[in-house]
Write a protein that holds these residues in place. Structure first.
Motif, short mmCIF file in Angstrom:
data_model
loop_
_atom_site.label_atom_id
_atom_site.label_comp_id
_atom_site.label_asym_id
_atom_site.label_seq_id
_atom_site.Cartn_x
_atom_site.Cartn_y
_atom_site.Cartn_z
N ARG A 172 0.84 -1.20 0.00
CA ARG A 172 0.00 0.00 0.00
C ARG A 172 0.88 1.24 0.00
O ARG A 172 1.69 1.41 0.89
CB ARG A 172 -0.78 0.07 1.30
N LEU A 173 0.68 2.11 -0.96
CA LEU A 173 1.41 3.38 -0.95
C LEU A 173 0.49 4.50 -0.51
O LEU A 173 0.90 5.42 0.19
CB LEU A 173 1.97 3.67 -2.34
N VAL A 174 -0.74 4.44 -0.97
CA VAL A 174 -1.74 5.43 -0.60
C VAL A 174 -3.02 4.67 -0.37
O VAL A 174 -3.33 3.75 -1.12
CB VAL A 174 -1.94 6.46 -1.73
N TYR A 175 -3.75 5.02 0.67
CA TYR A 175 -5.03 4.37 0.90
C TYR A 175 -5.96 5.39 1.53
O TYR A 175 -5.63 5.97 2.56
CB TYR A 175 -4.87 3.16 1.83
N LYS A 176 -7.08 5.64 0.88
CA LYS A 176 -8.03 6.58 1.48
C LYS A 176 -9.44 6.06 1.30
O LYS A 176 -9.83 5.66 0.22
CB LYS A 176 -7.89 7.96 0.85
N ARG A 199 -16.14 6.53 1.90
CA ARG A 199 -17.54 6.32 2.27
C ARG A 199 -17.74 5.31 3.39
O ARG A 199 -18.87 5.14 3.86
CB ARG A 199 -18.35 5.88 1.05
N PHE A 231 3.50 11.40 0.05
CA PHE A 231 2.18 10.85 0.34
C PHE A 231 1.25 11.88 0.95
O PHE A 231 0.06 11.91 0.68
CB PHE A 231 2.29 9.60 1.22
N ALA A 232 1.80 12.78 1.75
CA ALA A 232 0.93 13.79 2.37
C ALA A 232 0.30 14.67 1.30
O ALA A 232 -0.88 15.00 1.36
CB ALA A 232 1.73 14.63 3.34
N TYR A 264 -2.45 12.70 -0.41
CA TYR A 264 -3.66 12.68 0.40
C TYR A 264 -4.40 14.01 0.30
O TYR A 264 -5.62 14.07 0.24
CB TYR A 264 -3.33 12.41 1.87
N GLU A 265 -3.63 15.08 0.30
CA GLU A 265 -4.26 16.39 0.23
C GLU A 265 -4.98 16.53 -1.11
O GLU A 265 -6.10 17.03 -1.17
CB GLU A 265 -3.19 17.47 0.39
N ASP A 283 -8.11 14.51 -1.11
CA ASP A 283 -9.12 15.12 -0.26
C ASP A 283 -9.88 16.20 -1.01
O ASP A 283 -11.08 16.38 -0.81
CB ASP A 283 -8.43 15.69 0.97
N GLU A 284 -9.17 16.91 -1.87
CA GLU A 284 -9.84 17.97 -2.63
C GLU A 284 -10.52 17.42 -3.88
O GLU A 284 -11.48 17.99 -4.36
CB GLU A 284 -8.84 19.06 -3.04
N ASP A 290 -15.01 14.10 -2.67
CA ASP A 290 -15.67 14.32 -1.40
C ASP A 290 -16.81 13.32 -1.32
O ASP A 290 -17.68 13.30 -2.20
CB ASP A 290 -16.20 15.76 -1.31
N PHE A 291 -16.78 12.45 -0.33
CA PHE A 291 -17.80 11.41 -0.18
C PHE A 291 -17.90 10.58 -1.45
O PHE A 291 -18.95 10.08 -1.81
CB PHE A 291 -19.16 12.06 0.14
N TYR A 341 -17.68 11.62 -4.49
CA TYR A 341 -18.05 12.40 -5.67
C TYR A 341 -16.82 13.15 -6.15
O TYR A 341 -16.16 13.82 -5.37
CB TYR A 341 -19.12 13.44 -5.37
#
Lengths: 963, 440
Positions: free
Chosen positions: B15-19, B22, B108-109, B112-113, B116-117, B120-121, B123
């Motif tokens: 895993r390198l990125v996981y977000k 929902r 990675f930060a 993630y940022e 995040d933008e 959203d949920f 969408y």
């Protein structure tokens, strides 16, 4: 790791501080300690680095929830970057630490008031992602403010947050009135806000299928279309998907929406294009085909679809799956674009196969030469699967385009010459199909086929070859030798080949009886005596008996002219196709399965259908409300899991009579009451004769005249009518057939039906319609336990297979000795129907009048005594409006349905009829009908020991008198 | 359109990125996905995979799996998800200079940022670099600083021109922030051709795009002139002549077309990073002859060997040439050995028995020249049908500095005021083979 996490939780329960857990010393002591120290550092940079490290650990799956309080402590900062990192952590762990999460609430609420819109949006966004119930109540106020925020970035984030909150606590969202605010946002000035509001509302509406949340009307549609031009590509997708759910009022509105959507077709984002295609495909249904615009639209749809094929193979595959649907629905869109579906030598195999399929669907007389040339080329490729499919495709072309058949056959012969084993076998299989489509046309090739007999090692090819030999036995000199050679290894063959060999030899015998007697005897004994396959044995016996009893009849049966095979084989059935067209561009369209196939009862899925087409503007006007409710009343289809438990225990094979119900202790109280109480007190009087009658009618169908249990088909209806007519002057009221099981829910089987009572027998009259693409056989029916113990008195008699688009009428006699369970409503009946495809469940309601027995006429005195005996609170009064019969006509009409008038009084111009009826389970119902001359409104008073039935009885009154 | 999770895995499944967006799919989805994707065989469509009610959509870029999961089969569009994942990959490249395990671990930060933008949920909110940069706080860390050494690493275009005038293939692979102010315009075309055994062109298709990669500090407007005689649409609609033509084209929504109809000028203010500003397609009537023609001869010699004699001609203009040409000839089943005679030493050929193919590699192939090759194949079970099994020939190649459609950038002008110092402008052309098949 897991272990210490568990241990950690335990420690917490005992109130001890986790930091001193000895498990840290054994494993990850250093790391967590260090991070903890860094998180509590004074230096901002160091803090930030520490949070980053924590998040890095989180990403790779390490449990860093132990640091929760320390990370939350970093939350109050004016550094946006740090704040975002902390929020990221919070979203991940808040769920597992709900109590700690509350600690963060104050900061969130404060951030929602921050002068910086980025921070306001960030706070409301993150708060919605913390799926902790306790937090939701703190969220409401800030959310309300943010929905009205002056900054569009905050508003669009808040719009999505409503959907998040709804997912956690739907009731709260409704109570707080957020849905209305969300609806208002559809009119927002910022297109991004509109798009998110639409997305959120669409999702919320999905969980309330009947609500009118997305109140789509011409005004809102107009707003959406305006926003469509201005918002981002992603917003356009939301809006287009939402538009696709709208049904325009007429073709003019439909056209104007189409006109405003078509510019989206040239968008660079393929998702936008596909969503636009979906809207257009759906709204096109409403456009008259002779309209100029219709033609224009068809032309406009082709280029974007072609462009999709320039994408990388993954997207190409998805695009092809969708094009496959579109081509089945409207082949005219891409009829000139055959070339783009020619396969490239370096396409992945899944793309090649999909293209091949579309090529066949588009093949027509105009382009067949080109297609055949390509297919021949493909047949020499390396990939075996693809080559097989290409050879098969040549056969399909021959069957589809008659003019090309000859060329196809010669192409196939060329391929057979290559002697490549799998090519030869595939070719023989398709040549068999060509023979079935064009009999007696291409037999000259049989000699070539026979040369390749030895190389066939696949059952399908062997079976095909044997079929050909048997079918054309009279033209093949050594047919008997050929078949005999197969017979040697009979037991090693697969069933398919064995069956085919049996039939072929019988055919041969019928054509050349003299020299093949021995052969046929051999195969019959192999099939019947040495085989343990029941299918083979049965077929063997049938032939054997046919041949031994009546060879002429055998000839007629075995050598009968066979129906030609149909043109297109693997089409998707129309109802499913319609639904899939409504889901173009979605995952459902890739799998070619309806969305309901993915959802297991948890979330309601609405079936979407295409709007009907219309010739002119007026005819689309919705029909008057009265008839609309009548026709559109949703048929009650039982969710399968409810009934499965009950019905799976039942034997679904077509059994004869279900035996009398076992003395079941599981019977419900209500049923006991209906059966016991009512019966005792009513029959307990001096109602002579009735027990005998009850026996006569409630008995198992042994008592029913034999003609009723005989195989029933349409013609027998008359017979029943006749029988009924003798005893009763007025015909029994039989309600019109209603739709019980829509084809959509039953893989193409549609059932409409009604109930009737003819000559004292309750019967279920059904029309079974096959709307699927394949033949249906093996019908059987079962009922769930019901209030009056209704059960089929015999198997469902569907003697012939039902071919596609065929309807058959079936009459199923019923008895009332089945198991009893009180239903809600009382006259509800849950039915399972099985066929060769699946088992389907539906429920329907029968008019209770069909349970009124013929001996329901009470003696006058008994009536009087009983009427008094029944307590007043058991009386129900009903109003029957708009009945224009006089009392005598009503009386005779009711008598037809076994509602007997015992006495009539006339007081001051008011007719009073006293009536009685008796149900199959012995319950008596007494009635008083008052009719004022000249007043179309009747008053019906019903008295019964079991007052539950009154409502149903009244419904029957209404139905009988109004028809 | 609801994405439940987004994750990026290395080729080894780390895993390198996981977000999670929902909360309706468990984090065990990562393992399930990796098991499924590694178990795929070549003939299964890899795009969409299902496990219970979770659907996985992924793209494979830069040796990484970019994956999105969703549970809404009825409302999620695989197109949208694939487009989104491709945009995500492009954005990471724009911000970090490259998409690789290393850059992801360092940034990675930032990723993630971005996520995040962007979502959203579940969408999709925005994938535009211009919009996103208003929100992104984290600074990107480049895997390696951009250095002059890269200029020595000559890429696609450096075949034979003076180094100073040519931007190396790797020059554009760097983070968009910082560095020189430069702009790259690449015209990239992919060519599909099917040629019949008699040399007749059966199908010819060109798909092209104009990609702008912008390292300018501020978004100044650029004006890009294309061929003035460029025509769009049906060839029958516009008389004769050798004008450059495309069947249809799409533009990036940010491109302003007010001068396009009259002067074929595109105006745009490119955002930083890479974007495809124009995509076009052209079928059948190509302005030039197809670049390669093959003259085959197949016979059996006395010893029972199969002889394939190939003459391959390159019909490019004499000044151009093709590089990395590779011809794959399909040969009969059961070929055991190959001996070859090739016309020059920089060619090579080998037999690949498992593919039933002979691969003939030509490093450089000048326009207007012809190469020949003789392949002698030992086929133990040679039958009369075996010759039918030879062919078709598939070619792969690159044509640097050539566009098959003839599309050309006449000029590239930057609005002067916005920035200090001259910006360097690069325009590069290349045509790749997509599927070039010659039947025998």
């Amino acid at each position: 790791m897991q272990e210490w996490a568990n241990q950690l939780c335990e420690n917490r329960q005992f109130g001890s501080k986790m930091t001193d857990s000895k498990y840290f010393t054994t494993t990850k002591k250093g790391e967590i300690y260090e991070l903890k120290a860094e998180l509590n550092s004074d230096k901002k940079e160091k803090k930030k680095e520490a949070v980053k490290k924590v998040i890095a650990s989180m990403t790779v799956g390490k449990d860093v929830s132990a640091l929760f309080p320390d990370v939350v402590n970093c939350m109050q900062t004016d550094n946006l970057e740090l704040k975002k990192l902390v929020y990221l952590y919070l979203m991940n762990y808040a769920k597992s630490q709900p109590d700690m999460a509350i600690m963060a609430v104050n900061t969130f609420v404060k951030d929602c008031e921050d002068p910086n819109p980025l921070i306001r949006a960030l706070a409301v966004r993150t708060m919605g992602c913390i799926r902790v119930d306790k937090i939701t109540e703190y969220l409401c106020e800030p959310l309300r403010k943010c929905l009205k925020d002056e900054d569009p970035y905050v508003r669009k984030t808040a719009a999505v947050c409503v959907a998040k909150l709804h997912d956690i606590n739907a009731q709260l969202v409704e109570d707080q009135g957020f849905l209305d605010t969300l609806k208002d946002l559809i009119s927002d000035s910022n297109p991004m806000v509109v798009a998110n509001a639409v997305a959120a509302l669409s999702e919320i509406a999905e969980s309330h299928p009947n609500s009118n949340l997305l109140d789509l009307n011409p005004q809102t549609i107009n707003k959406l279309l305006t926003a469509l031009n201005e918002c981002t590509e992603w917003g356009q997708i939301f809006i287009l998907d939402c538009l696709a759910n709208y049904t325009p009022r007429d073709d003019r509105e439909s056209q104007s929406i189409c006109e405003r959507v078509t510019p989206r077709l040239s968008h660079a984002n393929s998702a936008v294009v596909l969503s636009a295609v979906k809207v257009l495909m759906k709204f096109m249904e409403m456009l008259p085909k002779d309209l100029d615009y219709y033609g224009t639209l068809l032309k406009k749809l082709a280029p974007p679809l072609v462009t999709l094929l320039s994408a990388e193979p993954e997207l190409q595959y998805v695009a092809l799956r969708n094009i496959n649907l579109i081509v089945q629905r409207r082949p005219e869109i891409l009829k000139h674009e055959m070339k783009v579906f020619f396969v490239k030598y370096n396409d992945p195999i899944y793309v090649k196969l999909e293209k091949l399929d579309i090529m066949i669907r588009l093949a027509s007389q105009a382009n067949i030469a080109q297609v055949l040339a390509e297919l021949k080329e493909y047949a020499t490729e390396v990939d075996v699967d693809f080559v097989r499919k290409a050879v098969r495709a040549i056969g399909r072309c021959a069957i589809k385009v008659e003019q090309s058949a000859e060329r196809c056959v010669s192409t196939l012969l060329d391929l057979i010459q290559t002697k490549v084993n799998y090519v030869v076998q595939e070719a023989i299989v398709v040549i068999k199909d060509i023979f079935r489509k064009y009999p007696n046309k291409y037999e000259s090739v049989i000699a070539t086929l026979c040369e390749n007999l030895d190389s066939l090692d696949e059952p399908e090819a062997r079976a095909a070859m044997i079929w050909i030999v048997g079918e054309y036995a009279e033209r093949i000199d050594n047919a008997d030798e050929l078949l005999e050679s197969f017979l040697e290894g009979f037991h090693d063959e697969s069933t398919q080949v064995q069956l085919q060999l049996l039939t072929a030899i019988v055919k041969l015998f019928l054509k050349k009886p003299t020299e093949t007697q021995e052969l046929v005897q051999q195969v019959l004994s192999l099939a019947t005596q040495d085989s343990d396959n029941p299918d083979l044995r049965d077929r063997g016996y049938i032939y054997w008996r046919l041949l031994s009893t009546d060879p002429v009849a055998a000839k007629e049966v075995v050598l009968a002219e066979k129906p030609l095979i149909s043109e297109e084989t693997d089409l998707i059935e129309p109802t499913l196709l319609e639904e899939l067209i409504c889901h173009i561009g979605t995952l459902a369209s890739v799998y070619h399965k309806p969305p309901s196939a993915f959802v297991e009862g948890s979330r309601g899925v609405q079936h979407k259908r295409l709007p009907g087409s219309s010739g002119s503007g007026e005819s689309v006007e919705s029909p008057d409300p009265g008839s609309a409710t009548a026709t559109e009343a949703p048929p009650a289809v039982i969710p399968s899991q409810d009934l499965l438990g009950d019905l799976l225990n039942l034997d679904l094979t077509p059994t004869s009579t279900t035996g009398p119900p076992p003395p079941s202790s599981g019977m419900q109280m209500g049923a006991m009451d209906l059966l016991g109480g009512g019966l005792d007190s009513l029959i307990g009087g001096d109602l002579g004769g009735s027990p005998a009658m009850t026996a006569g009618f409630g008995a198992p169908p042994a008592a029913v005249p034999p003609s009723f249990t005989a195989p029933v088909s349409g013609g027998l209806d008359d017979l029943f009518d006749l029988g009924g007519g003798v005893g009763m002057p007025v015909s029994v009221y039989v309600p019109p057939k209603t739709l019980w099981l829509p084809a959509m829910k039953a893989k193409g089987l549609e059932i409409t039906g009604t109930f009737g009572r003819r000559a004292g027998v309750v019967q279920m009259e059904m029309t079974l319609t096959n709307k699927a693409m394949s033949v249906m056989t093996d019908f059987a029916v079962q009922f769930n336990r019901n209030s009056f113990g209704l059960a089929p008195a015999g198997p469902l008699q569907v003697l012939t297979p039902v071919s596609p688009n065929q309807s058959i009428e079936v009459v199923l006699p019923l008895n009332t000795v089945g198991p009893v369970m009180k239903m809600e409503p009382l006259n509800n009946l849950q039915v399972a129907v099985k066929n060769n495809i699946d088992v389907f469940y539906f429920s329907c309601q029968y008019p209770i009048s069909m349970l009124f027995v013929e001996d329901g006429k009470m003696e006058r005195q008994v009536f009087l005594a009983t009427w008094k005996d029944i307590p007043n609170e058991n009386e129900s009064k009903f109003q029957l409006n708009d009945c224009h019969l006089n009392s005598d006509a009503a009386s005779s009409k009711l008598q037809g349905s076994n509602i007997f008038t015992i006495a009539k009084r006339t007081v001051e111009g008011q007719d009073m009829l006293y009536q009685s009826m008796k149900l199959t389970n012995g319950i008596w119902v007494l009635a008083e009908l008052r009719a004022q001359t000249g007043n179309p409104n009747y008053t019906v008073s019903l008295r019964c020991k079991a007052p539950e039935v009154s409502q149903c009885v009244f419904q029957s009154y209404e139905a009988v008198l109004k028809n | 359109m609801m994405i439940s999770q987004v994750f990026i895995l290395s080729s080894k499944g780390d895993r390198l990125v996981y977000k999670d967006f929902r909360g309706d799919v468990g984090s065990d989805a990562v393992g399930i996905f990796y098991d499924k994707v590694t178990a795929l065989t070549g003939d299964q469509p890899p795009v969409v995979m299902t496990h219970k009610d979770v659907h996985f959509v992924h793209v494979w870029q830069g040796g990484l799996y970019l994956v999105a999961t969703t549970t809404a089969a009825a409302s999620s569009s695989p197109f949208a998800i694939i487009e989104f994942l491709n945009r995500l990959a492009a954005l990471i490249k724009d911000y970090c200079g490259a998409l690789s395990e290393k850059t992801l671990q360092m940034n990675f930060a930032l990723v993630y940022e971005l996520l995040d933008e962007m979502l959203d949920f579940g969408y999709v909110q925005s994938t535009s670099c211009d919009v996103l940069k208003n929100f992104i706080q984290t600074e990107a860390l480049s895997a390696r600083p951009f250095s002059l050494f890269d200029l020595a690493n000559v890429g696609l275009f450096g075949a034979d021109t003076q180094q100073s005038k040519v931007a190396p293939g790797s020059a554009a692979a760097r983070p968009m922030q910082g560095g020189k102010s430069e702009i790259f315009v690449d015209v990239i075309e992919r060519m599909s051709v099917v040629m019949g055994a008699n040399g007749v062109l059966m199908k010819a298709e060109v798909e092209g795009e104009v990609v702008v990669k912008c390292f300018l500090p501020s978004c100044s407007e650029i004006r890009m002139g294309l061929n003035e005689d460029l025509s769009i649409g049906d060839p029958q609609l516009r008389g004769y002549g050798a004008a450059v033509r495309v069947d249809e084209c799409h533009f990036h929504p940010a491109v302003r077309l007010d001068e396009f109809d009259a002067h074929r000028i595109l105006r745009l203010s490119p955002s930083q990073g890479e974007q495809s500003i124009m995509q076009y397609r052209l079928a059948d009537h190509l302005p030039l002859a197809p670049p390669f023609r093959l003259f085959p001869a197949i016979e059996k010699d006395k010893t029972g060997r199969l002889l394939l004699f190939f003459k391959l001609r390159c019909d490019l203009p004499p000044k151009s040439s093709a590089v990395n040409v590779s011809a794959t000839v399909r040969v009969p089943k059961g070929c055991v050995s190959l001996s070859q005679e090739l016309s020059s030493p920089d060619q090579s050929a080998e037999l690949q028995p498992h593919n039933r193919a002979v691969v003939w590699n030509i490093a450089r192939f000048a326009g207007g020249t012809q190469l020949s090759a003789l392949f002698k194949l030992d086929v133990p079970a040679l039958s009369s049908a075996s010759t039918l099994e030879v062919g078709p020939v598939g070619l792969t190649f690159e044509l640097p500095k050539v566009t098959a459609s003839g599309l050309h950038v006449r000029f590239l002008r930057l609005a002067p005021a916005q920035h200090r110092g001259p910006a360097r402008r690069w325009v590069r052309y290349v045509t790749h083979s997509d599927s070039y098949a010659i039947r025998i």
